[in-house]
Design a protein around this motif. Structure first.
Motif: not given
Length: 183
Positions: A128-135, A26-31, A61-63
């Motif tokens: 966050l939604v597609d890579l990390d599958e967060l709601s 996620t961090a890599l996708a952001w920065c 935990l993850f959110p």
């Protein structure tokens, strides 16, 4: 009782450490910078471990960790006086894929380039939604934005991504001459 609480804390710390790869992606996708992403994740993990007793719901935990990562990311932007809006103009660099890559790797590179051209706020929600599958709710908590904003940013990001992948630009030199086949 204290021993049981200590073992729960130890298990939580292990789960936090195991989240490193998810946070890094996620961090890599952001920065868009591997070293910066690694630093952000390291800071996130340290903060999460130090403050794990503040986590009220272990299921969140993850959110919670992505919220810490988001805070670290924005502190980095503020510290370096980088606006999230101007950041989109600076990233990413267009690196050509190594020759001999298979078609799947080329597709992955094309998708990564398309994602990296999205505005940072849309990139955050999409990852966050597609890579990390967060709601949507978990993303809203992590980024401290309303669920409606999550949905609209995700919709715009996916729409732009589809458009970019369906209509790739063909890069040609303005003065290139067409080749004709002569028999």
């Amino acid at each position: 009782m204290a021993k049981n609480l200590a073992s729960q804390t130890d298990r939580l710390k292990i789960r936090i450490a195991e989240a490193r790869l998810r946070l890094y992606r996620t961090a890599l996708a952001w920065c868009g910078d591997a070293m910066l992403a690694d630093d952000l994740v390291q800071e996130t993990l340290v903060t999460a471990i130090e403050k794990c007793t503040q986590l009220r719901d272990v299921e969140r935990l993850f959110p919670w960790m992505f919220k810490i990562l988001n805070n670290k990311w924005y502190r980095h932007l503020q510290k370096n006086k980088i606006s999230a809006d101007t950041l989109d103009d600076e990233f990413p660099s267009e690196e050509p894929s190594p020759s001999g890559q298979c078609q799947e790797l080329e597709l992955v590179a094309q998708v990564r380039r398309a994602v990296s051209t999205l505005p940072i706020k849309e990139r955050q929600v999409l990852s966050l939604v597609d890579l990390d599958e967060l709601s949507y709710c978990e993303v809203a908590i992590a980024l401290d934005i309303p669920i409606g904003t999550v949905m609209s940013r995700l919709h715009r990001a996916r729409k732009q991504l589809l458009n970019k992948l369906d209509n790739p630009r063909i890069e040609t030199e303005p003065n290139s001459k067409h080749l004709y086949r002569v028999k």
